[in-house]
Write a protein that holds these residues in place. Structure first.
Motif, mmCIF file in Angstrom:
data_model
loop_
_atom_site.group_PDB
_atom_site.id
_atom_site.type_symbol
_atom_site.label_atom_id
_atom_site.label_comp_id
_atom_site.label_asym_id
_atom_site.label_seq_id
_atom_site.Cartn_x
_atom_site.Cartn_y
_atom_site.Cartn_z
ATOM 1 N N LYS A 67 0.835 -1.209 0.000
ATOM 2 C CA LYS A 67 0.000 0.000 0.000
ATOM 3 C C LYS A 67 0.872 1.263 0.000
ATOM 4 C CE LYS A 67 -3.162 2.695 2.896
ATOM 5 N NZ LYS A 67 -2.353 3.927 2.696
ATOM 6 N N ARG A 70 2.228 1.794 -3.430
ATOM 7 C CA ARG A 70 1.196 2.231 -4.391
ATOM 8 C C ARG A 70 0.841 3.702 -4.171
ATOM 9 N NH1 ARG A 70 -1.161 -2.611 -6.268
ATOM 10 N NH2 ARG A 70 0.563 -4.087 -6.265
ATOM 11 N N ASP A 96 -4.445 -0.552 -7.966
ATOM 12 C CA ASP A 96 -4.351 -2.003 -7.960
ATOM 13 C C ASP A 96 -4.258 -2.473 -9.408
ATOM 14 O OD1 ASP A 96 -4.295 -4.636 -7.242
ATOM 15 O OD2 ASP A 96 -6.307 -4.718 -6.406
ATOM 16 N N GLN A 97 -5.389 -2.777 -10.027
ATOM 17 C CA GLN A 97 -5.325 -3.154 -11.434
ATOM 18 C C GLN A 97 -4.832 -2.005 -12.309
ATOM 19 O OE1 GLN A 97 -8.904 -3.848 -13.977
ATOM 20 N NE2 GLN A 97 -8.131 -5.951 -14.086
ATOM 21 N N TYR A 124 6.354 -6.419 -7.332
ATOM 22 C CA TYR A 124 4.931 -6.220 -7.078
ATOM 23 C C TYR A 124 4.643 -4.919 -6.339
ATOM 24 C CZ TYR A 124 0.094 -7.657 -6.218
ATOM 25 O OH TYR A 124 -1.277 -7.731 -6.203
ATOM 26 N N GLY A 127 2.781 -2.873 -8.603
ATOM 27 C CA GLY A 127 1.603 -3.428 -9.253
ATOM 28 C C GLY A 127 1.870 -4.700 -10.030
ATOM 29 N N THR A 133 -5.866 -8.231 -9.917
ATOM 30 C CA THR A 133 -6.012 -7.504 -8.662
ATOM 31 C C THR A 133 -5.601 -8.414 -7.505
ATOM 32 O OG1 THR A 133 -8.257 -8.197 -8.057
ATOM 33 C CG2 THR A 133 -8.053 -6.460 -9.715
ATOM 34 N N VAL A 134 -5.432 -7.840 -6.331
ATOM 35 C CA VAL A 134 -5.076 -8.684 -5.180
ATOM 36 C C VAL A 134 -6.157 -9.723 -4.912
ATOM 37 C CG1 VAL A 134 -3.588 -6.996 -4.041
ATOM 38 C CG2 VAL A 134 -6.047 -7.013 -3.530
ATOM 39 N N ALA A 147 -7.096 -6.289 3.197
ATOM 40 C CA ALA A 147 -6.826 -5.561 1.956
ATOM 41 C C ALA A 147 -7.889 -4.500 1.705
ATOM 42 C CB ALA A 147 -6.761 -6.536 0.781
ATOM 43 N N PHE A 152 -7.768 -1.292 -0.941
ATOM 44 C CA PHE A 152 -7.863 -2.018 -2.202
ATOM 45 C C PHE A 152 -9.341 -2.250 -2.509
ATOM 46 C CE2 PHE A 152 -3.619 -3.044 -0.696
ATOM 47 C CZ PHE A 152 -2.861 -2.983 -1.847
ATOM 48 N N ASP A 154 -10.629 -3.051 -5.983
ATOM 49 C CA ASP A 154 -10.922 -3.600 -7.317
ATOM 50 C C ASP A 154 -11.497 -5.008 -7.221
ATOM 51 O OD1 ASP A 154 -10.045 -1.257 -8.323
ATOM 52 O OD2 ASP A 154 -8.187 -2.034 -9.194
#
Length: 445
Positions: A67, A70, A96-97, A124, A127, A133-134, A147, A152, A154
């Protein structure tokens, strides 16, 4: 990562320990910039419990670290392409995606994030460049909860043509954590579209959808439940009730469904339940006991006292078809024969022998239709519950029908002529060939 589990003081794997230092080595390595390959993260998220790969706290530490990175990537994107701040796709949650898209946009503007941060191209932290996605790789609801809490979001994005729900319905393993994760995906964090297809080629049959695949797997799980004494909540089977009334067919043609559109999800669920029950407990296992159990546990609120109710008819047909399969070898000609993960070749060719099978089973299909029509008419007039009807009316009538079908349809003269050839099989006392079906057509010549 594996060492974190060995040093963790928390004995319950799904609990995040508080005072334990098991995740400190993981934290140190991550902060030191150790390589975090995409494939390794996918594997950890999918299997860390099953293969004892790490403690829950260590996995949470890894997610928190991801996180942070990201957020760095998002800040870099907004710094160099300020107009992206106006896009809800980039501003509302953790990348994410869309992390891969953000990197592509930056690279087109001459900014190279992996080089900027000294990371390898498959790391990772920035991404999954494959677009997953996760939630496509998480298998455990408590990890998904973490998550989601980190930001997150997605849950409904497609990767390889499938949302997380699609993927996990297709790949579902019959064990509590995985079923509970399916339940988590359904339970409140997705705008569920249960009829969204998984096999989407419109020219292929069956046209399996999320509901069909999920209920097939959970039908197998229900057969285990029936014997091990677990309740439906423990195995997450209550989630199937969201799908049981779905009238969506899969395009199959089989006597187990009376719909021109093919098997309903409830048909798949019950057929899979009875089939797995028979496979596990033998040819002479008690289909009546299985029918009573599933009617009490799952179907009381589903079956309606209405002769025109398609779902009630589907339930009676699945029960009756399965009983005739147990006792007289009535064969499925639908996608139940395909297994859980058929190849494209299997799907294209699965109907090749069906016409011959249905011709051989013609007498049994006629009997099936008569029995189901009688059950529908009688049930609509009775005041008892569905499970009471199954126990008090369906079971005795099916035992009678099974006895009727055992009788040879040969005259005395024909019997005399063929007495050296024909062996009348007594199904109740048969001690051999437990795994072999007997063809009732031998007695209908």
């Amino acid at each position: 990562m594996r060492q974190s589990l060995l040093t963790c003081g928390e004995t319950r794997i799904r609990t995040n320990c508080t005072d334990c230092v098991c995740a400190e080595p993981v934290q140190i390595l991550l902060e030191a910039g150790c390589h975090l390959p995409c494939d390794d993260v996918r594997y950890l998220l999918s299997h860390f419990v099953y293969y004892s790969l790490g403690s829950t706290k260590a996995i949470f530490t890894m997610l928190e670290h991801i996180k942070m990175w990201r957020d760095k990537l998002k800040a870099l994107l907004f710094e160099h392409i300020p107009e992206m701040k106006l896009s809800e796709r980039y501003s509302s949650s953790i990348l994410d995606q869309n992390a891969g898209e953000a990197i592509d946009k930056l690279e087109r503007n001459g900014i190279f994030p992996y080089r900027e941060y000294g990371l390898q191209p498959d790391d990772y932290r920035l991404g999954d460049r494959g677009g997953a996605t996760v939630y496509h790789f998480i298998n455990y609801p408590w990890v998904a909860e973490k998550a989601f809490g980190l930001g997150f979001r997605d849950l409904e994005e497609h990767w390889d043509g499938r949302t997380p729900l699609m993927k996990h319905s297709h790949d579902l393993k019959i064990s509590r954590p995985f079923i509970h994760y399916i339940q988590w995906l359904i339970g409140g964090f997705t705008n569920l579209v249960p009829n969204e297809p998984i096999l989407v080629d419109a020219y292929l049959l069956p046209k399996r959808q999320v509901a069909h695949l999920l209920l097939r797997k959970l039908g197998d799980a229900a057969s285990l439940n029936q014997k091990d004494g677990s309740n439906e909540e423990e195995l997450g089977l209550d989630c199937v009730k969201l799908f049981l009334k779905s009238p969506t067919g899969d395009g199959c043609a089989c006597g187990c469904s009376n719909s021109s559109h093919g098997c309903y999800p409830i048909t798949i669920f019950l057929s899979s339940y009875f089939q797995e029950y028979r496979i596990r407990y033998g040819r002479r296992s008690d289909c009546y006991e299985a029918a009573i159990w599933i009617s009490e546990k799952m179907l009381e609120s589903i079956a309606e006292k209405d002769e025109s109710c398609a779902i009630t008819e589907a339930i009676f047909r699945a029960f009756t078809f399965s009983c005739l399969t147990f006792k007289h070898g009535l064969g499925h000609t639908c996608c139940l024969n395909l297994g859980g993960n058929p190849s494209l070749k299997d799907i294209q060719s699965y109907r090749e022998y069906h016409r011959e099978v249905r011709k051989e089973d013609y007498t049994l299909h006629c009997k099936l239709d008569d029995l189901v029509a009688g059950f529908m008419e009688q049930f609509s007039c009775e005041t008892c519950s569905f499970s009471e009807f199954i126990q008090g009316h369906w079971v005795p009538r099916m035992k009678q029908a099974v006895d009727e079908l055992k009788r040879p349809y040969l005259s005395e003269e024909e019997m005399s002529e063929r007495k050296e050839e024909v062996v009348v099989v007594n199904y109740e006392n048969d001690e051999n060939d437990d795994d072999e079906y007997h063809n009732c057509e031998e007695y209908n010549d």
